[in-house]
Design a protein around this motif. Sequence first.
Motif, PDB file in Angstrom:
ATOM      1  N   GLN A 157      -4.574  -3.432  -7.700  1.00 44.87           N
ATOM      2  CA  GLN A 157      -3.764  -4.646  -7.720  1.00 44.87           C
ATOM      3  C   GLN A 157      -4.014  -5.407  -6.421  1.00 44.87           C
ATOM      4  N   PRO A 158      -4.557  -6.629  -6.476  1.00 41.66           N
ATOM      5  CA  PRO A 158      -4.807  -7.380  -5.245  1.00 41.66           C
ATOM      6  C   PRO A 158      -3.511  -7.765  -4.558  1.00 41.66           C
ATOM      7  N   GLY A 159      -3.539  -7.803  -3.234  1.00 44.34           N
ATOM      8  CA  GLY A 159      -2.368  -8.184  -2.459  1.00 44.34           C
ATOM      9  C   GLY A 159      -2.747  -9.027  -1.267  1.00 44.34           C
ATOM     10  N   LEU A 160      -1.802  -9.227  -0.369  1.00 40.92           N
ATOM     11  CA  LEU A 160      -2.077 -10.023   0.831  1.00 40.92           C
ATOM     12  C   LEU A 160      -3.063  -9.322   1.747  1.00 40.92           C
ATOM     13  N   SER A 161      -2.917  -8.000   1.861  1.00 41.89           N
ATOM     14  CA  SER A 161      -3.813  -7.221   2.706  1.00 41.89           C
ATOM     15  C   SER A 161      -3.710  -5.760   2.273  1.00 41.89           C
ATOM     16  N   HIS A 162      -4.720  -4.968   2.617  1.00 41.96           N
ATOM     17  CA  HIS A 162      -4.700  -3.562   2.210  1.00 41.96           C
ATOM     18  C   HIS A 162      -5.416  -2.715   3.254  1.00 41.96           C
ATOM     19  N   TRP A 163      -5.100  -1.404   3.243  1.00 37.57           N
ATOM     20  CA  TRP A 163      -5.639  -0.460   4.212  1.00 37.57           C
ATOM     21  C   TRP A 163      -5.908   0.862   3.503  1.00 37.57           C
ATOM     22  N   PRO A 164      -7.009   1.552   3.841  1.00 40.49           N
ATOM     23  CA  PRO A 164      -7.277   2.854   3.223  1.00 40.49           C
ATOM     24  C   PRO A 164      -6.302   3.908   3.720  1.00 40.49           C
ATOM     25  N   GLU A 165      -5.910   4.799   2.834  1.00 39.87           N
ATOM     26  CA  GLU A 165      -4.972   5.873   3.148  1.00 39.87           C
ATOM     27  C   GLU A 165      -5.635   7.211   2.816  1.00 39.87           C
ATOM     28  N   PRO A 166      -6.344   7.837   3.784  1.00 37.96           N
ATOM     29  CA  PRO A 166      -6.996   9.128   3.534  1.00 37.96           C
ATOM     30  C   PRO A 166      -5.967  10.220   3.250  1.00 37.96           C
ATOM     31  N   LEU A 167      -6.255  11.063   2.274  1.00 33.66           N
ATOM     32  CA  LEU A 167      -5.379  12.162   1.902  1.00 33.66           C
ATOM     33  C   LEU A 167      -6.001  13.495   2.293  1.00 33.66           C
ATOM     34  N   CYS A 168      -5.163  14.508   2.418  1.00 40.71           N
ATOM     35  CA  CYS A 168      -5.674  15.844   2.698  1.00 40.71           C
ATOM     36  C   CYS A 168      -4.697  16.885   2.172  1.00 40.71           C
ATOM     37  N   TRP A 169      -5.242  18.091   1.920  1.00 44.86           N
ATOM     38  CA  TRP A 169      -4.421  19.224   1.514  1.00 44.86           C
ATOM     39  C   TRP A 169      -3.837  19.875   2.752  1.00 44.86           C
TER      40      TRP A 169
END
Length: 291
Positions: A157-169
């Motif tokens: 979904q496009p927005g004003l701005s976005h940032w990657p959110e790395p995940l981990c176990w």
Amino acid sequence: MNLNKILDPVLLRSFVAVVDSGSFTRAAESTHLTQSTVSQQVRKLESQLECELLHRKGRYVTATLEGERVLSYARRILQLMNEAIAQTSLSAEQQKIRLGVPEDFATHAIMPTLHAFSSAYPGIRLEVKSGMCSDIWREFQNNELDLALVKQRPGSQPGLSHWPEPLCWIDALHSNNLDQHPVPLVSFPIGGLYRNEMAHTFDSLGRSWRLAYVSTSLSGVCCAVESGLGISLLPRRLVTAQHRILDERDGLPSVPDMEVTLHAQSKLSALSRTLAEQLIQTCDRIFEREM
């Protein structure tokens, strides 16, 4: 004279228009009324005040002595009315800004930004709701929020701005819950982030699993993992000294990054846009530190 009389601003406006233009005809044009209506309104005002307000003889209409006195008050009354309307309209537009954020952003991450904004604009009522992203997104789609910071699949979904959110176990620092059968998992409720990814991963690995702890609270999930109740999948930036990151060497595959996106309604007040810009700057700093 009856001092309990109330002056009609409509009458005052016509009177001022006549004095300013010097003509009933031009006053009618400026007020978008007929000449006879303007004349009737001025006559009614004179009747209420029991005095003549205008000299009607000659080429131009001018105010009498009493008319000049009334004119001063009429201008002030109309100005105050215009100011009241303008301020009411401004307040109606900007008095409330509704923001939705994930719980992990409703703590130390953006609180300084929200506090600074509220201090700079004390007349604005900032309403912040934190919770599960699925709930925040639903309320945003229902136009119940002006701004929404949510986690989503990258580019969904496009927005004003976005940032990657790395995940981990993650597991507790001194636990090895992967050795248990079934593997205990710490998760958010159905619909919560990462729950499907966790279940899908262990299903694909052919490993049985069970839900050892379920909470809508991010702090509850983090504390449960720290206490050794089970394994969870969380943003890497939330890992604490009491957590241990698990990866391919432990037999767990990496998980694609999520995306944190700031969404805004198509029609925003000026101060809502200001808040959005400040949130973008804050998130830029937060995620820059994680890179």
